[in-house]
Scaffold this motif. Structure first.
Motif, PDB file in Angstrom:
ATOM      1  N   VAL A  45       0.727  -1.173  -0.005  1.00  0.00           N
ATOM      2  CA  VAL A  45       0.076  -0.040  -0.057  1.00  0.00           C
ATOM      3  C   VAL A  45       0.848   1.328   0.144  1.00  0.00           C
ATOM      4  O   VAL A  45       0.641   2.420  -0.810  1.00  0.00           O
ATOM      5  CB  VAL A  45      -0.864  -0.119   1.192  1.00  0.00           C
ATOM      6  CG1 VAL A  45      -1.695   1.388   1.276  1.00  0.00           C
ATOM      7  CG2 VAL A  45      -2.145  -1.100   1.191  1.00  0.00           C
ATOM      8  N   GLU A  46       1.829   1.305   1.015  1.00  0.00           N
ATOM      9  CA  GLU A  46       2.762   2.507   1.067  1.00  0.00           C
ATOM     10  C   GLU A  46       3.501   2.621  -0.319  1.00  0.00           C
ATOM     11  O   GLU A  46       3.873   3.617  -0.808  1.00  0.00           O
ATOM     12  CB  GLU A  46       3.770   2.250   2.433  1.00  0.00           C
ATOM     13  CG  GLU A  46       4.734   3.552   2.347  1.00  0.00           C
ATOM     14  CD  GLU A  46       4.044   4.697   2.662  1.00  0.00           C
ATOM     15  OE1 GLU A  46       4.793   5.689   3.004  1.00  0.00           O
ATOM     16  OE2 GLU A  46       3.006   4.746   3.095  1.00  0.00           O
ATOM     17  N   ALA A  48       2.512   2.046  -3.344  1.00  0.00           N
ATOM     18  CA  ALA A  48       1.858   2.438  -4.382  1.00  0.00           C
ATOM     19  C   ALA A  48       1.684   4.000  -4.101  1.00  0.00           C
ATOM     20  O   ALA A  48       1.843   4.709  -5.247  1.00  0.00           O
ATOM     21  CB  ALA A  48       0.570   1.927  -4.474  1.00  0.00           C
ATOM     22  N   ARG A  49       1.628   4.267  -3.039  1.00  0.00           N
ATOM     23  CA  ARG A  49       1.493   5.687  -2.752  1.00  0.00           C
ATOM     24  C   ARG A  49       3.078   6.582  -3.061  1.00  0.00           C
ATOM     25  O   ARG A  49       3.076   7.496  -3.697  1.00  0.00           O
ATOM     26  CB  ARG A  49       1.300   6.210  -1.102  1.00  0.00           C
ATOM     27  CG  ARG A  49       0.950   7.669  -0.824  1.00  0.00           C
ATOM     28  CD  ARG A  49       0.826   7.803   0.502  1.00  0.00           C
ATOM     29  NE  ARG A  49       1.933   7.520   1.239  1.00  0.00           N
ATOM     30  CZ  ARG A  49       3.098   8.345   1.164  1.00  0.00           C
ATOM     31  NH1 ARG A  49       3.182   9.395   0.249  1.00  0.00           N
ATOM     32  NH2 ARG A  49       4.291   8.059   1.852  1.00  0.00           N
ATOM     33  N   ILE A  50       4.086   5.889  -2.599  1.00  0.00           N
ATOM     34  CA  ILE A  50       5.241   6.483  -3.218  1.00  0.00           C
ATOM     35  C   ILE A  50       5.545   6.377  -4.470  1.00  0.00           C
ATOM     36  O   ILE A  50       6.201   7.466  -5.192  1.00  0.00           O
ATOM     37  CB  ILE A  50       6.551   5.581  -2.390  1.00  0.00           C
ATOM     38  CG1 ILE A  50       6.290   5.810  -0.713  1.00  0.00           C
ATOM     39  CG2 ILE A  50       7.685   5.977  -2.776  1.00  0.00           C
ATOM     40  CD1 ILE A  50       7.206   4.810  -0.118  1.00  0.00           C
ATOM     41  N   ARG A  52       3.268   6.708  -6.732  1.00  0.00           N
ATOM     42  CA  ARG A  52       2.604   8.034  -7.422  1.00  0.00           C
ATOM     43  C   ARG A  52       3.347   9.222  -7.236  1.00  0.00           C
ATOM     44  O   ARG A  52       3.453  10.068  -8.049  1.00  0.00           O
ATOM     45  CB  ARG A  52       1.237   8.003  -6.865  1.00  0.00           C
ATOM     46  CG  ARG A  52       0.205   6.985  -7.503  1.00  0.00           C
ATOM     47  CD  ARG A  52      -1.237   7.303  -6.987  1.00  0.00           C
ATOM     48  NE  ARG A  52      -1.340   7.283  -5.538  1.00  0.00           N
ATOM     49  CZ  ARG A  52      -1.506   6.109  -4.525  1.00  0.00           C
ATOM     50  NH1 ARG A  52      -1.608   4.778  -5.389  1.00  0.00           N
ATOM     51  NH2 ARG A  52      -1.651   6.349  -3.313  1.00  0.00           N
ATOM     52  N   GLU A  53       4.071   9.300  -6.128  1.00  0.00           N
ATOM     53  CA  GLU A  53       4.716  10.610  -5.730  1.00  0.00           C
ATOM     54  C   GLU A  53       6.125  10.670  -6.550  1.00  0.00           C
ATOM     55  O   GLU A  53       6.344  11.780  -7.001  1.00  0.00           O
ATOM     56  CB  GLU A  53       5.279  10.372  -4.239  1.00  0.00           C
ATOM     57  CG  GLU A  53       5.147  11.808  -3.665  1.00  0.00           C
ATOM     58  CD  GLU A  53       5.465  11.612  -2.146  1.00  0.00           C
ATOM     59  OE1 GLU A  53       6.223  12.556  -1.503  1.00  0.00           O
ATOM     60  OE2 GLU A  53       4.797  10.900  -1.250  1.00  0.00           O
TER      61      GLU A  53
END
Length: 186
Positions: A45-46, A48-50, A52-53
């Motif tokens: 999950v983390e 995927a966020r990273i 995107r960033e």
């Protein structure tokens, strides 16, 4: 003189507000080095966020005109018009040759057109500008696999996982090619 001060107050207040409210945003935006370090140990999950960033930072051209060309290229790809995308990305590359995303977009369009040599040339350029561009490395793996160069594809996918351990498509490719490249375990 008092009229001048009355007009100056809103300007000073606006400048102060701009500085005060932009500082936390700048402080919150992690550097690419920090993001890549966190990506190595992140859960799915983390990660995927990273991811995107990281991709948001990669897409920052610094120019509204270049952003428009990038957007048009992406839209052409979404509309299944890779020839039009090549035109948009080509214009982007002409105007911003050091912007890796233009090269990456055009490489993707060339791949969709079956023009693997041109795609490889553009991916090489992406990696000369941004050696950690795991999507470009993944693209190299896909092309190597298409050309039946399994060992080179496997190596590319392994490099992707070294940068982004949660890259699902690279992990799937490693599983798919692992037995063929490394042989069956005894």
């Amino acid at each position: 003189m008092s009229v001048f001060r009355a007009n100056l107050k809103p300007i000073v207040a606006a400048a102060f507000a701009t500085v005060m409210y932009s500082m936390p945003v700048a402080a919150q935006q992690a550097t690419l080095d920090e993001l890549f370090e966190r990506l190595k140990t992140a859960d799915t999950v983390e990660a995927a966020r990273i991811e995107r960033e990281i991709q948001m930072q990669w897409r920052q051209s610094g120019s509204p005109s270049m952003d428009l060309l990038l957007k048009r290229g992406r839209e052409a790809m979404e509309d299944d018009r890779p020839e039009a995308a090549v035109e948009h990305y080509g214009a982007l590359i002409d105007h911003a040759p050091d912007f890796a995303e233009g090269w990456h977009g055009r490489a993707t369009a060339f791949f969709e057109m079956g023009r693997y040599g041109l795609a490889l040339g553009d991916l090489e350029h992406v990696l000369s500008l941004n050696p950690r561009h795991y999507e470009a490395i993944f693209g190299l793996g896909v092309i190597m696999e298409q050309l039946d160069r399994r060992e080179q594809a496997y190596d590319a996918y392994s490099l992707v996982l070294g940068l982004h351990p949660n890259h699902e498509r690279a992990a799937e490719a490693i599983k798919r090619l692992g037995r063929r490249v490394n042989g069956a375990e005894l």
